[in-house]
Design a protein around this motif. Structure first.
Motif, PDB file in Angstrom:
ATOM      1  N   UNK A 293       0.801  -1.210   0.000  1.00  0.00           N
ATOM      2  CA  UNK A 293       0.000   0.000   0.000  1.00  0.00           C
ATOM      3  C   UNK A 293       0.837   1.266   0.000  1.00  0.00           C
ATOM      4  N   UNK A 294       1.960   1.254   0.727  1.00  0.00           N
ATOM      5  CA  UNK A 294       2.845   2.419   0.745  1.00  0.00           C
ATOM      6  C   UNK A 294       3.443   2.668  -0.626  1.00  0.00           C
ATOM      7  N   UNK A 295       3.896   1.613  -1.285  1.00  0.00           N
ATOM      8  CA  UNK A 295       4.469   1.777  -2.622  1.00  0.00           C
ATOM      9  C   UNK A 295       3.422   2.277  -3.618  1.00  0.00           C
TER      10      UNK A 295
ATOM     11  N   UNK B  18      -6.982 -11.308   3.157  1.00  0.00           N
ATOM     12  CA  UNK B  18      -6.854 -10.195   4.092  1.00  0.00           C
ATOM     13  C   UNK B  18      -5.947  -9.106   3.539  1.00  0.00           C
ATOM     14  N   UNK B  19      -4.861  -9.490   2.890  1.00  0.00           N
ATOM     15  CA  UNK B  19      -3.981  -8.492   2.281  1.00  0.00           C
ATOM     16  C   UNK B  19      -4.730  -7.702   1.220  1.00  0.00           C
ATOM     17  N   UNK B  20      -5.558  -8.379   0.453  1.00  0.00           N
ATOM     18  CA  UNK B  20      -6.272  -7.721  -0.643  1.00  0.00           C
ATOM     19  C   UNK B  20      -7.267  -6.696  -0.124  1.00  0.00           C
ATOM     20  N   UNK B  21      -8.025  -7.015   0.920  1.00  0.00           N
ATOM     21  CA  UNK B  21      -9.027  -6.030   1.349  1.00  0.00           C
ATOM     22  C   UNK B  21      -8.448  -4.990   2.294  1.00  0.00           C
ATOM     23  N   UNK B  22      -7.291  -5.274   2.919  1.00  0.00           N
ATOM     24  CA  UNK B  22      -6.640  -4.258   3.763  1.00  0.00           C
ATOM     25  C   UNK B  22      -5.833  -3.266   2.931  1.00  0.00           C
ATOM     26  N   UNK B  23      -5.462  -3.663   1.727  1.00  0.00           N
ATOM     27  CA  UNK B  23      -4.581  -2.851   0.893  1.00  0.00           C
ATOM     28  C   UNK B  23      -5.170  -1.466   0.620  1.00  0.00           C
ATOM     29  N   UNK B  24      -6.454  -1.415   0.302  1.00  0.00           N
ATOM     30  CA  UNK B  24      -7.080  -0.135  -0.040  1.00  0.00           C
ATOM     31  C   UNK B  24      -7.034   0.845   1.125  1.00  0.00           C
ATOM     32  N   UNK B  25      -7.262   0.361   2.339  1.00  0.00           N
ATOM     33  CA  UNK B  25      -7.253   1.241   3.504  1.00  0.00           C
ATOM     34  C   UNK B  25      -5.862   1.816   3.753  1.00  0.00           C
ATOM     35  N   UNK B  26      -4.831   1.001   3.540  1.00  0.00           N
ATOM     36  CA  UNK B  26      -3.463   1.494   3.702  1.00  0.00           C
ATOM     37  C   UNK B  26      -3.145   2.538   2.644  1.00  0.00           C
ATOM     38  N   UNK B  27      -3.539   2.280   1.408  1.00  0.00           N
ATOM     39  CA  UNK B  27      -3.265   3.228   0.323  1.00  0.00           C
ATOM     40  C   UNK B  27      -3.907   4.582   0.620  1.00  0.00           C
ATOM     41  N   UNK B  28      -5.144   4.567   1.055  1.00  0.00           N
ATOM     42  CA  UNK B  28      -5.851   5.828   1.345  1.00  0.00           C
ATOM     43  C   UNK B  28      -5.162   6.593   2.474  1.00  0.00           C
TER      44      UNK B  28
ATOM     45  N   UNK C 166       1.307   8.469   8.534  1.00  0.00           N
ATOM     46  CA  UNK C 166       0.314   7.874   7.640  1.00  0.00           C
ATOM     47  C   UNK C 166       0.509   6.381   7.481  1.00  0.00           C
ATOM     48  N   UNK C 167       1.758   5.950   7.390  1.00  0.00           N
ATOM     49  CA  UNK C 167       2.050   4.519   7.270  1.00  0.00           C
ATOM     50  C   UNK C 167       1.626   3.785   8.532  1.00  0.00           C
ATOM     51  N   UNK C 168       1.925   4.381   9.694  1.00  0.00           N
ATOM     52  CA  UNK C 168       1.529   3.763  10.971  1.00  0.00           C
ATOM     53  C   UNK C 168       0.008   3.676  11.094  1.00  0.00           C
ATOM     54  N   UNK C 169      -0.684   4.738  10.682  1.00  0.00           N
ATOM     55  CA  UNK C 169      -2.151   4.722  10.738  1.00  0.00           C
ATOM     56  C   UNK C 169      -2.718   3.638   9.834  1.00  0.00           C
ATOM     57  N   UNK C 170      -2.172   3.516   8.635  1.00  0.00           N
ATOM     58  CA  UNK C 170      -2.629   2.469   7.725  1.00  0.00           C
ATOM     59  C   UNK C 170      -2.351   1.081   8.263  1.00  0.00           C
ATOM     60  N   UNK C 171      -1.182   0.909   8.887  1.00  0.00           N
ATOM     61  CA  UNK C 171      -0.830  -0.399   9.443  1.00  0.00           C
ATOM     62  C   UNK C 171      -1.751  -0.782  10.596  1.00  0.00           C
ATOM     63  N   UNK C 172      -2.016   0.162  11.496  1.00  0.00           N
ATOM     64  CA  UNK C 172      -2.910  -0.126  12.623  1.00  0.00           C
ATOM     65  C   UNK C 172      -4.318  -0.441  12.137  1.00  0.00           C
ATOM     66  N   UNK C 173      -4.775   0.295  11.135  1.00  0.00           N
ATOM     67  CA  UNK C 173      -6.102   0.040  10.584  1.00  0.00           C
ATOM     68  C   UNK C 173      -6.156  -1.334   9.922  1.00  0.00           C
ATOM     69  N   UNK C 174      -5.098  -1.686   9.190  1.00  0.00           N
ATOM     70  CA  UNK C 174      -5.056  -2.996   8.536  1.00  0.00           C
ATOM     71  C   UNK C 174      -5.055  -4.123   9.567  1.00  0.00           C
ATOM     72  N   UNK C 175      -4.305  -3.954  10.646  1.00  0.00           N
ATOM     73  CA  UNK C 175      -4.262  -4.987  11.681  1.00  0.00           C
ATOM     74  C   UNK C 175      -5.632  -5.177  12.318  1.00  0.00           C
TER      75      UNK C 175
END
Length: 265
Positions: free
Chosen positions: A83-85, A140-150, A189-198
């Motif tokens: 998501x970061x990339x 799980x990676x597929x549906x969490x990816x969008x939240x991290x990207x945003x 932003x990366x930390x927020x996306x990671x916590x949301x994905x977890x």
């Protein structure tokens, strides 16, 4: 009194909303100290710490919890890196179909989970994949990816490009500029996306249920237990997860406050 209420109406509404959101967690915490008379932990009987002294007293509970934590950790790592990339690519580069990719990113967020679950199940069955740990992890990676990207994309868009230009003017290479300037600025932003994905991965039931096969995660264990009874240990695990999440958020806020004070000084 009426004048005071009008002045503080927004604050009062916020506190009432917060109380409404926290109330279920408080009930879970209270009933983690209950000693029910039967199989269902729905009625208060008497105070007891038995479940806290033996949180793994129910068969397969800790096994399913460990599995959920493993899947959530790996899904968070995979979704955060990818998501970061993707976020940096969408913000920093111009390429064909960029607009279409931007639109497609929001599809998993707006699509009903049951539709995505059925689609992934169809994909795995057509590929001949055996349902289990790996299919759940990929899903799980597929549906969490969008939240991290945003989350990361919003942070990258607010970055000042002049800071990176200043680093390059001071003879910093591309890698050094990214590690010393770009990454620290994008880190919140990366930390927020990671916590949301977890949180999303650990909590997911619908997509997991479709693609798990014989694998049982903690949400699936809770759902299965609810058909036969609700052991108090479920409340114990829920309370522990809630307290840990609150501590992580508080620690993040304290660290951010200290960094801001240090910057001002």
């Amino acid at each position: 009194m009426v004048r005071w209420i009008r002045r503080n109406l927004v604050v009062l509404a916020g506190l009432l909303t917060l109380a409404y959101l926290v109330l279920p967690n408080v009930i879970v915490m209270v009933f983690s100290f209950n000693k029910p008379a039967g199989r269902f932990n729905y009625t208060w009987r008497e105070f007891s710490t038995d479940a806290w002294r033996d949180p793994c007293g129910v068969a397969d509970l800790c096994g399913s919890l460990t599995l959920s934590l493993q899947i959530a950790a790996w899904a968070t790592l995979g979704a955060t890196v990818l998501g970061t990339m993707i976020a940096f690519a969408l913000v920093r580069y111009r390429f064909r179909a960029r607009g279409a990719v931007n639109s497609l990113i929001f599809l998993p967020m707006s699509m009903p989970e049951v539709v995505m679950a059925a689609s992934l199940l169809t994909l795995f069955l057509n590929m001949g994949a055996e349902l289990g740990f790996w299919t759940v992890l990929i899903a799980h990676i597929m549906f969490c990816l969008s939240f991290v990207v945003v989350a990361v994309k919003a942070r990258v868009m607010s970055m000042d490009p002049r800071l990176e230009e200043a680093a390059r003017d001071l003879y910093a290479g591309p890698a050094q500029t990214f590690l010393r300037v770009t990454l620290p600025i994008a880190a919140p932003g990366i930390a927020a996306g990671a916590l949301l994905a977890f949180a999303l991965s650990f909590d997911d039931f619908i997509i997991t249920n479709f693609n798990a096969g014989s694998t049982v995660t903690f949400p699936m264990f809770v759902w299965g237990s609810a058909q036969r009874g609700t052991p108090v240990q479920i409340n114990v695990i829920g309370t522990a997860m809630f307290v840990i999440a609150v501590l992580v958020v508080v620690a993040g806020q304290v660290a951010a406050g200290r960094r801001k004070r240090d910057t001002v000084r």
